[in-house]
Design a protein around this motif. Structure first.
Motif, PDB file in Angstrom:
ATOM      1  N   LEU A  74      50.444 -68.318  25.247  1.00 36.72           N
ATOM      2  CA  LEU A  74      50.700 -68.226  26.955  1.00 36.72           C
ATOM      3  C   LEU A  74      51.066 -66.907  27.168  1.00 36.72           C
ATOM      4  CD1 LEU A  74      53.348 -71.305  27.105  1.00 36.72           C
ATOM      5  CD2 LEU A  74      50.973 -71.016  27.824  1.00 36.72           C
ATOM      6  N   ALA A  75      51.117 -66.013  26.166  1.00 34.19           N
ATOM      7  CA  ALA A  75      51.128 -64.507  26.598  1.00 34.19           C
ATOM      8  C   ALA A  75      50.080 -63.730  26.875  1.00 34.19           C
ATOM      9  CB  ALA A  75      51.967 -63.883  25.352  1.00 34.19           C
ATOM     10  N   GLY A  76      50.365 -62.684  27.712  1.00 37.64           N
ATOM     11  CA  GLY A  76      49.181 -61.810  28.097  1.00 37.64           C
ATOM     12  C   GLY A  76      49.140 -60.702  27.009  1.00 37.64           C
ATOM     13  N   GLY A  77      48.269 -59.739  27.199  1.00 38.13           N
ATOM     14  CA  GLY A  77      48.029 -58.665  26.225  1.00 38.13           C
ATOM     15  C   GLY A  77      48.743 -57.574  26.486  1.00 38.13           C
ATOM     16  N   PRO A  78      48.555 -56.446  25.669  1.00 35.91           N
ATOM     17  CA  PRO A  78      49.403 -55.423  25.744  1.00 35.91           C
ATOM     18  C   PRO A  78      49.150 -54.378  27.088  1.00 35.91           C
ATOM     19  CG  PRO A  78      47.875 -55.035  24.406  1.00 35.91           C
ATOM     20  CD  PRO A  78      47.676 -56.473  24.530  1.00 35.91           C
ATOM     21  N   ALA A  79      50.153 -53.595  27.397  1.00 38.07           N
ATOM     22  CA  ALA A  79      49.853 -52.558  28.441  1.00 38.07           C
ATOM     23  C   ALA A  79      50.315 -51.254  27.925  1.00 38.07           C
ATOM     24  CB  ALA A  79      50.738 -52.977  29.768  1.00 38.07           C
ATOM     25  N   ALA A  80      50.229 -50.269  28.773  1.00 41.09           N
ATOM     26  CA  ALA A  80      50.490 -48.749  28.187  1.00 41.09           C
ATOM     27  C   ALA A  80      52.253 -48.901  28.186  1.00 41.09           C
ATOM     28  CB  ALA A  80      50.428 -47.750  29.568  1.00 41.09           C
ATOM     29  N   ARG A  81      52.843 -49.805  28.798  1.00 39.54           N
ATOM     30  CA  ARG A  81      54.221 -50.155  28.549  1.00 39.54           C
ATOM     31  C   ARG A  81      54.620 -51.432  28.385  1.00 39.54           C
ATOM     32  NH1 ARG A  81      59.537 -47.734  31.774  1.00 39.54           N
ATOM     33  NH2 ARG A  81      58.219 -48.644  33.746  1.00 39.54           N
ATOM     34  N   PHE A  82      55.209 -52.087  27.352  1.00 41.87           N
ATOM     35  CA  PHE A  82      55.296 -53.439  27.582  1.00 41.87           C
ATOM     36  C   PHE A  82      56.606 -53.748  26.505  1.00 41.87           C
ATOM     37  CE2 PHE A  82      52.536 -52.878  24.341  1.00 41.87           C
ATOM     38  CZ  PHE A  82      52.776 -53.592  23.201  1.00 41.87           C
ATOM     39  N   TRP A  83      57.282 -54.859  26.828  1.00 42.04           N
ATOM     40  CA  TRP A  83      58.239 -55.338  25.787  1.00 42.04           C
ATOM     41  C   TRP A  83      57.727 -56.288  24.754  1.00 42.04           C
ATOM     42  CZ3 TRP A  83      62.955 -53.362  26.651  1.00 42.04           C
ATOM     43  CH2 TRP A  83      63.597 -52.944  27.818  1.00 42.04           C
ATOM     44  N   LEU A  84      58.389 -55.912  23.845  1.00 40.30           N
ATOM     45  CA  LEU A  84      58.238 -57.183  22.438  1.00 40.30           C
ATOM     46  C   LEU A  84      59.354 -57.697  22.073  1.00 40.30           C
ATOM     47  CD1 LEU A  84      55.335 -55.053  19.883  1.00 40.30           C
ATOM     48  CD2 LEU A  84      55.435 -57.508  20.937  1.00 40.30           C
ATOM     49  N   VAL A  85      59.261 -58.973  22.112  1.00 36.52           N
ATOM     50  CA  VAL A  85      60.666 -59.676  21.817  1.00 36.52           C
ATOM     51  C   VAL A  85      60.245 -60.696  20.605  1.00 36.52           C
ATOM     52  CG1 VAL A  85      62.116 -61.497  22.760  1.00 36.52           C
ATOM     53  CG2 VAL A  85      61.324 -59.570  24.407  1.00 36.52           C
ATOM     54  N   ASP A  86      61.164 -60.714  19.603  1.00 35.43           N
ATOM     55  CA  ASP A  86      61.302 -61.870  18.787  1.00 35.43           C
ATOM     56  C   ASP A  86      62.631 -62.333  18.893  1.00 35.43           C
ATOM     57  OD1 ASP A  86      61.511 -63.475  16.771  1.00 35.43           O
ATOM     58  OD2 ASP A  86      60.671 -62.163  15.254  1.00 35.43           O
ATOM     59  N   PRO A  87      62.702 -63.662  19.288  1.00 32.66           N
ATOM     60  CA  PRO A  87      64.277 -64.088  20.011  1.00 32.66           C
ATOM     61  C   PRO A  87      64.920 -64.663  18.817  1.00 32.66           C
ATOM     62  CG  PRO A  87      62.446 -65.755  20.263  1.00 32.66           C
ATOM     63  CD  PRO A  87      61.594 -64.474  19.852  1.00 32.66           C
ATOM     64  N   LEU A  88      64.187 -65.008  17.579  1.00 29.67           N
ATOM     65  CA  LEU A  88      65.000 -65.250  16.369  1.00 29.67           C
ATOM     66  C   LEU A  88      64.151 -64.791  15.094  1.00 29.67           C
ATOM     67  CD1 LEU A  88      67.356 -66.408  14.950  1.00 29.67           C
ATOM     68  CD2 LEU A  88      66.463 -68.926  15.283  1.00 29.67           C
ATOM     69  N   ASP A  89      64.279 -63.607  14.672  1.00 33.80           N
ATOM     70  CA  ASP A  89      63.731 -63.027  13.464  1.00 33.80           C
ATOM     71  C   ASP A  89      64.438 -63.616  12.379  1.00 33.80           C
ATOM     72  OD1 ASP A  89      62.004 -61.425  12.040  1.00 33.80           O
ATOM     73  OD2 ASP A  89      63.462 -59.915  11.959  1.00 33.80           O
ATOM     74  N   GLY A  90      63.792 -64.368  11.455  1.00 34.22           N
ATOM     75  CA  GLY A  90      64.325 -65.043  10.115  1.00 34.22           C
ATOM     76  C   GLY A  90      64.704 -66.448  10.622  1.00 34.22           C
ATOM     77  N   THR A  91      64.101 -67.018  11.231  1.00 32.36           N
ATOM     78  CA  THR A  91      64.232 -68.501  11.434  1.00 32.36           C
ATOM     79  C   THR A  91      64.390 -69.347  10.164  1.00 32.36           C
ATOM     80  OG1 THR A  91      62.725 -68.606  13.462  1.00 32.36           O
ATOM     81  CG2 THR A  91      63.292 -70.596  12.415  1.00 32.36           C
ATOM     82  N   ARG A  92      63.429 -69.016   9.187  1.00 31.53           N
ATOM     83  CA  ARG A  92      63.953 -69.696   7.754  1.00 31.53           C
ATOM     84  C   ARG A  92      65.368 -69.557   7.417  1.00 31.53           C
ATOM     85  NH1 ARG A  92      58.851 -67.654   7.079  1.00 31.53           N
ATOM     86  NH2 ARG A  92      57.321 -69.417   6.567  1.00 31.53           N
ATOM     87  N   GLU A  93      65.863 -68.408   7.475  1.00 30.48           N
ATOM     88  CA  GLU A  93      67.289 -68.026   7.039  1.00 30.48           C
ATOM     89  C   GLU A  93      68.295 -68.823   7.828  1.00 30.48           C
ATOM     90  OE1 GLU A  93      64.981 -64.978   5.078  1.00 30.48           O
ATOM     91  OE2 GLU A  93      64.904 -65.649   6.988  1.00 30.48           O
ATOM     92  N   PHE A  94      68.180 -68.851   9.259  1.00 27.68           N
ATOM     93  CA  PHE A  94      68.970 -69.492  10.311  1.00 27.68           C
ATOM     94  C   PHE A  94      68.839 -70.881   9.985  1.00 27.68           C
ATOM     95  CE2 PHE A  94      68.973 -71.870  14.197  1.00 27.68           C
ATOM     96  CZ  PHE A  94      70.201 -71.610  14.495  1.00 27.68           C
ATOM     97  N   ALA A  95      67.838 -71.418   9.621  1.00 23.87           N
ATOM     98  CA  ALA A  95      67.691 -72.841   9.239  1.00 23.87           C
ATOM     99  C   ALA A  95      68.449 -73.110   7.904  1.00 23.87           C
ATOM    100  CB  ALA A  95      66.217 -73.442   9.480  1.00 23.87           C
ATOM    101  N   ALA A  96      68.413 -72.317   6.967  1.00 20.47           N
ATOM    102  CA  ALA A  96      69.047 -72.532   5.899  1.00 20.47           C
ATOM    103  C   ALA A  96      70.357 -72.231   5.677  1.00 20.47           C
ATOM    104  CB  ALA A  96      68.168 -71.763   4.617  1.00 20.47           C
ATOM    105  N   GLY A  97      71.098 -71.960   6.696  1.00 24.75           N
ATOM    106  CA  GLY A  97      72.484 -71.469   6.933  1.00 24.75           C
ATOM    107  C   GLY A  97      72.932 -70.193   6.397  1.00 24.75           C
ATOM    108  N   GLU A  98      71.787 -69.381   6.350  1.00 22.64           N
ATOM    109  CA  GLU A  98      71.953 -67.930   5.720  1.00 22.64           C
ATOM    110  C   GLU A  98      72.463 -67.168   7.015  1.00 22.64           C
ATOM    111  OE1 GLU A  98      71.591 -66.983   2.702  1.00 22.64           O
ATOM    112  OE2 GLU A  98      70.731 -68.655   1.806  1.00 22.64           O
TER     113      GLU A  98
END
Length: 253
Positions: A74-98
């Motif tokens: 669903l995301a578009g391509g890059p531009a000269a200026r754009f936001w890059l978002v990882d809303p939850l980096d480390g989902t495995r750790e989150f799910a494991a209670g880390e």
């Protein structure tokens, strides 16, 4: 908005997402599998919606590329200026209670990370920085500048992914550099520990995606460190497949 305003926006949204993630953890959640079989939870989706909606409302002229939207096609391509978002980096750790998971909100300009905010929800910390203008850390004690360090005489502290704890390349790397110790954790937290001078090197041999590294690279660069491919070439952002090559992140040389 100037850069200071944009960083304030990124940090504010990263903190909101961090609060939402911890609320999901407290309430309980299910773990699902994405198309690539990596895990995803309600926390990923809620955090992404909060951040993306906030960025689009405040900066309608800057495109937003976010991990879950890309995975869903669903995301578009890059531009000269754009936001890059990882809303939850480390989902495995989150799910494991880390505790080593993060929220990454970065702004890419001309193919390079320009500014970024990284929240560490389980630690109650937010890091922010603008390349060339300095970095900071905010926690219960307030906000203060952070700076990467030169490796101490007793040897560098090496950060490495928890999922590559048995990779012999990590042990070889640490041995060759006389490392004092190796710390295995997940997510962008590794960059943050380099940025605040608590560690020195982070070698990455496996695959990462651009949203994993844009915001934390901006923070580390703002703190005086650097991130580059193994031949010294800077990472470039906005590639067709969004994949990073192997890299080395470091504090002060």
């Amino acid at each position: 908005m100037d850069d200071s305003d944009l960083l304030d926006l990124a940090a504010r949204l990263a903190q909101r997402a961090a609060d939402a993630i911890m609320a999901v953890r407290a309430a309980g959640f299910a773990v699902e599998a994405k198309r690539d079989l990596s895990p995803v939870t309600a926390a990923d989706r809620i955090a992404e919606a909060l951040i993306v909606d906030g960025l689009r409302e405040a900066t309608p002229g800057i495109p937003v590329v976010a991990e879950e939207a890309v995975e869903a096609g669903l995301a578009g391509g890059p531009a000269a200026r754009f936001w890059l978002v990882d809303p939850l980096d480390g989902t495995r750790e989150f799910a494991a209670g880390e505790t080593s998971f993060a929220v990454n909100v970065g702004l890419v300009v001309a193919g390079r990370p320009h500014l970024g905010a990284v929240a560490l929800p389980a630690h109650g910390e937010v890091f922010g920085g603008i390349a060339g203008l300095g970095a900071w850390k905010r926690d219960a004690g307030g906000q203060r500048p952070v700076r990467a360090r030169r490796a101490p005489a007793e040897g560098p502290v090496v950060m490495a992914s928890r999922h590559y704890a048995d990779d012999p390349r990590i042990a070889d790397f640490a041995r060759a550099r006389g490392a004092a110790r190796v710390v295995h954790i997940g997510s962008a937290e590794k960059f943050c520990r380099l940025a605040e001078g608590a560690a020195d090197l982070y070698p990455r041999f496996g695959t990462t995606m651009e949203w994993d590294t844009a915001a934390p690279e901006a923070v580390l660069r703002a703190a005086g460190g650097e991130v580059a491919q193994w031949d010294g070439t800077p990472l470039r952002y906005g590639k067709d497949d969004w994949r990073n090559p192997p890299f080395l992140a470091r504090g002060l040389a």
